[in-house]
Design a protein around this motif. Structure first.
Motif, PDB file in Angstrom:
ATOM      1  N   TYR A   1     -16.615  46.335  11.485  1.00 21.73           N
ATOM      2  CA  TYR A   1     -15.265  46.833  11.714  1.00 21.73           C
ATOM      3  C   TYR A   1     -14.990  48.157  10.988  1.00 21.73           C
ATOM      4  O   TYR A   1     -13.841  48.523  10.773  1.00 21.73           O
TER       5      TYR A   1
ATOM      6  N   GLN B   1     -12.497  51.716  19.673  1.00 24.28           N
ATOM      7  CA  GLN B   1     -13.000  51.341  20.994  1.00 24.28           C
ATOM      8  C   GLN B   1     -14.032  52.340  21.511  1.00 24.28           C
ATOM      9  O   GLN B   1     -14.953  51.959  22.242  1.00 24.28           O
TER      10      GLN B   1
ATOM     11  N   ASP C   1      -8.312  41.061  18.212  1.00 23.48           N
ATOM     12  CA  ASP C   1      -8.824  42.284  17.606  1.00 23.48           C
ATOM     13  C   ASP C   1      -7.846  42.894  16.600  1.00 23.48           C
ATOM     14  O   ASP C   1      -8.244  43.288  15.497  1.00 23.48           O
ATOM     15  N   LYS C   2      -6.588  42.974  16.948  1.00 17.16           N
ATOM     16  CA  LYS C   2      -5.610  43.569  16.041  1.00 17.16           C
ATOM     17  C   LYS C   2      -5.460  42.731  14.776  1.00 17.16           C
ATOM     18  O   LYS C   2      -5.428  43.270  13.660  1.00 17.16           O
TER      19      LYS C   2
ATOM     20  N   SER D   1     -13.952  37.133  19.557  1.00 15.01           N
ATOM     21  CA  SER D   1     -13.168  37.907  18.583  1.00 15.01           C
ATOM     22  C   SER D   1     -12.257  38.918  19.255  1.00 15.01           C
ATOM     23  O   SER D   1     -11.221  39.302  18.696  1.00 15.01           O
ATOM     24  N   TYR D   2     -12.613  39.367  20.472  1.00 15.03           N
ATOM     25  CA  TYR D   2     -11.795  40.396  21.131  1.00 15.03           C
ATOM     26  C   TYR D   2     -10.382  39.900  21.435  1.00 15.03           C
ATOM     27  O   TYR D   2      -9.459  40.712  21.605  1.00 15.03           O
TER      28      TYR D   2
ATOM     29  N   GLN E   1      -8.511  43.263  12.551  1.00 12.31           N
ATOM     30  CA  GLN E   1      -8.512  44.562  11.876  1.00 12.31           C
ATOM     31  C   GLN E   1      -7.517  44.589  10.720  1.00 12.31           C
ATOM     32  O   GLN E   1      -7.808  45.150   9.656  1.00 12.31           O
TER      33      GLN E   1
END
Length: 607
Positions: free
Chosen positions: A171, A563, A134-135, A130-131, A138
């Motif tokens: 999240y 983070q 990430d944007k 998933s990293y 979100q």
């Protein structure tokens, strides 16, 4: 009293080869059903332990507890591992870049509903990829959360609601636990008809670990699902598929949020591969990503092993715990992603040198010696160390050398402020070490309340978070340390969690060497209870603190960068990995050894 001794170990685990396909269980079968009645020290003394004999002050101040730590499991192994595979590494990187757009297209598809996107996000999280998005994730969740009521109206699938609950909370969106009311009957209990929904029950079990202090329904969900899932795995007539059954067994042994992310991904990839209708592109992406991460880990361990060998502290100071690879596993807890490689090396180095300091205070130096050492540390100068014996000059000089090396490395990156912050925190923690050392050397068993006031300082979770921040490029250092130095609730409760878990996990080791200044022992004395009763009470405190950490993680997203908060949540996940029963950092043979082997030695086959 630990420096950065992050861990809950599992002593005397039978040697079982780690199985990474689900034709066999990943964890020792005999531990599965009772893995979460943790914190039960082996029976020795039923009640609190006082000093073994009445010594004079002079005798106590000159006595040396004798440590008996097993040698390193790894030695210089990683120096012999060949990484002359630049072509293979480059090929992995190219394949990842080829498959990543396919995953992104699937995530961003306008043809997918909100529920489908959230389920996909959950899959990406589970497989450790998933990293990469990430944007995008979100943005999707921020938009979806605004219309959550519309999304879940009429939804009666337990797995779907549980997945949404997990993803939103992970999240920073506090989805209400009222969403689970639909699964309760008129009597207020969870419906028995749910027990046939194996995947839904498993997902509810996992998300029940993301409850907050006032959410009683999450406690009920945890009890309900655990009882039925344990019954399912212990029976011989289960209708669950073999790979799902073993996935459930693994989760019961160590639930997702009691485990570090990369270990979760390692196991989940094997499970997902056997799921009917799995997405071949996503599976390939996840396998490539894990192997790519593993390349980084091995390279980091080669660098660290050479550094540790050059220091030669294991031979110069034979009383210390030689736990370099375990320290790297500790560093994997906060961040496993490849771009945090430098951060992991820094965390592992500081962790290891602080273990040396901790073992010196804890298990070797006399009281006059630790007083003199503390004075030198508070001045942060080797020039005042002439009163120290040679071995303490080695300890002091090695600490200064390591921090000086990190300072030189951070100078061109403009991160000297971070290193200075860590130095100040080391001064604070060593002052607390001295207080515990006084109690230990004089045989003083304080009240539990008195002990915790000092014990939380020795836990060093603010220190550990500071170590993590040094290697992070994606934070504003002044803002991050200003927040950290304000002693936020999430750090307070992380610190208490570690202190509680560590004191139960290390109880036998500390008592056996005559160190009676232990939180479990102090609780037994103050309340006149047995060891098992005290252990249960400390476990309750731990569980409560963990709920506060989850709550603060969600509530702080509006003023603290994700983070930074994610590092804190991930630190909480480390404790259960190492300290479930015993001290897995100090004695890693068994469970921790299996975990390290799976992460560092065995890549995942791509076909």
């Amino acid at each position: 009293m630990e420096a950065i001794r992050i861990g809950f170990g599992l002593p005397n685990v039978h040697s079982v080869p780690l199985c990474l396909t689900t034709t066999r269980c990943l964890f020792p079968r005999q531990r599965l059903l009772h893995s979460h009645t943790p914190w039960k020290p082996a029976k020795q003394q039923d009640f609190f332990v006082a000093s073994s004999s009445k010594k004079s002050s002079d005798d106590l101040e000159s006595s040396l507890p004798t440590p008996h730590f097993s040698p390193s499991l790894w030695g210089d192994h990683f120096l012999s591992v060949s990484l002359d595979r630049a072509v293979e590494f480059d090929e992995l990187e190219r394949e990842i870049e080829t498959t990543k757009p396919l995953a992104r297209d699937k995530l961003m598809s306008s043809q997918s509903s909100d529920k489908e996107k959230i389920r996909l996000i959950h899959l990406l999280v589970s497989m450790g990829i998933s990293y990469h998005f990430d944007k995008e994730i979100q943005d999707i969740l921020k938009h979806s959360f605004t219309k959550l009521d519309d999304i879940i109206v009429g939804e009666d699938d337990l797995e779907t609601i549980s997945i949404m609950f997990e993803v939103f909370r992970l999240y920073g969106h506090k989805m209400s636990c009222d969403a689970f009311d639909r699964f309760r009957g008129n009597d207020g209990r969870f419906k028995e008809s749910l027990v046939r929904d194996f995947r839904g029950m498993l997902q509810l079990f996992e998300v029940a670990h993301l409850g907050t202090p006032c959410e009683v329904i999450m406690d009920e969900a945890l009890s309900f699902t655990r009882n039925h899932l344990e019954s399912l795995t212990s029976g011989n007539a289960s209708t669950a598929s073999p790979h799902l059954l073993k996935h459930i067994q693994n989760s019961l042994y160590i639930p997702r949020y009691c485990n570090i992310e990369v270990l979760v991904a390692r196991e989940y990839i094997s499970y997902y591969e056997q799921e009917e209708g799995h997405d071949e592109n996503l599976l390939k992406f996840a396998k490539l990503n894990f192997n790519f991460c593993q390349f980084h880990y091995v390279q980091e361990l080669k660098t660290l092993t050479k550094w540790w060998r050059d220091l030669d502290l294991a031979s110069k100071l034979p009383y210390i715990r030689d736990r370099l690879v375990e320290s790297h596993l500790v560093a994997l807890g906060p961040y496993f992603e490849p771009h945090y490689s430098l951060g992991r090396i820094i965390v592992a180095k500081i962790n290891m040198i602080m273990v040396v300091v901790d073992d010196t205070y804890d298990a070797y130096a006399t009281l006059p010696e630790v007083k003199a050492l503390t004075e030198c540390l508070q001045r942060w100068s080797i020039e005042v160390s002439d009163k120290l014996p040679d071995y303490l000059r080695i300890v002091l000089g090695s600490l200064f050398d390591v921090m000086g090396e990190i300072e030189r490395e951070m100078r061109p990156l403009g991160r000297l402020y971070r290193v200075k912050q860590v130095v100040e925190k080391i001064k604070i923690i060593t002052k607390a070490y001295l207080e515990i050392a006084k109690w230990a050397r004089t045989g003083h068993v304080s009240t539990f309340d008195e002990y915790m006031k000092v014990g939380v300082l020795t836990a060093g979770m603010a220190d550990y978070a500071a170590y993590c921040f040094i290697g992070m490029e994606d934070i504003n250092e002044k803002e991050a340390f200003e927040w950290l130095n304000s002693n936020p609730l999430i750090i307070k409760h992380l610190t208490a969690m570690f202190r509680l878990a560590n004191d139960v996990g290390t109880y036998e080791t500390e008592i056996n060497r005559g160190e009676v200044a232990n939180g479990l022992n102090c609780y037994m004395k103050q309340y006149g209870v047995t060891k098992e009763e005290a252990s249960r009470e400390l476990r309750k405190m731990y569980v409560y603190r963990k709920k506060v950490v989850v709550e603060e993680f969600m509530n702080s997203h509006d003023h603290v960068p994700r983070q930074v908060l994610l590092r804190c949540l991930n630190i909480a996940r480390i404790f259960d990995v190492f300290y479930t029963e015993g001290d897995g950092y100090s004695e890693p043979k068994g469970k921790i050894e299996h975990f390290m082997t799976s992460l560092y030695l065995h890549p995942i086959r791509l076909s």
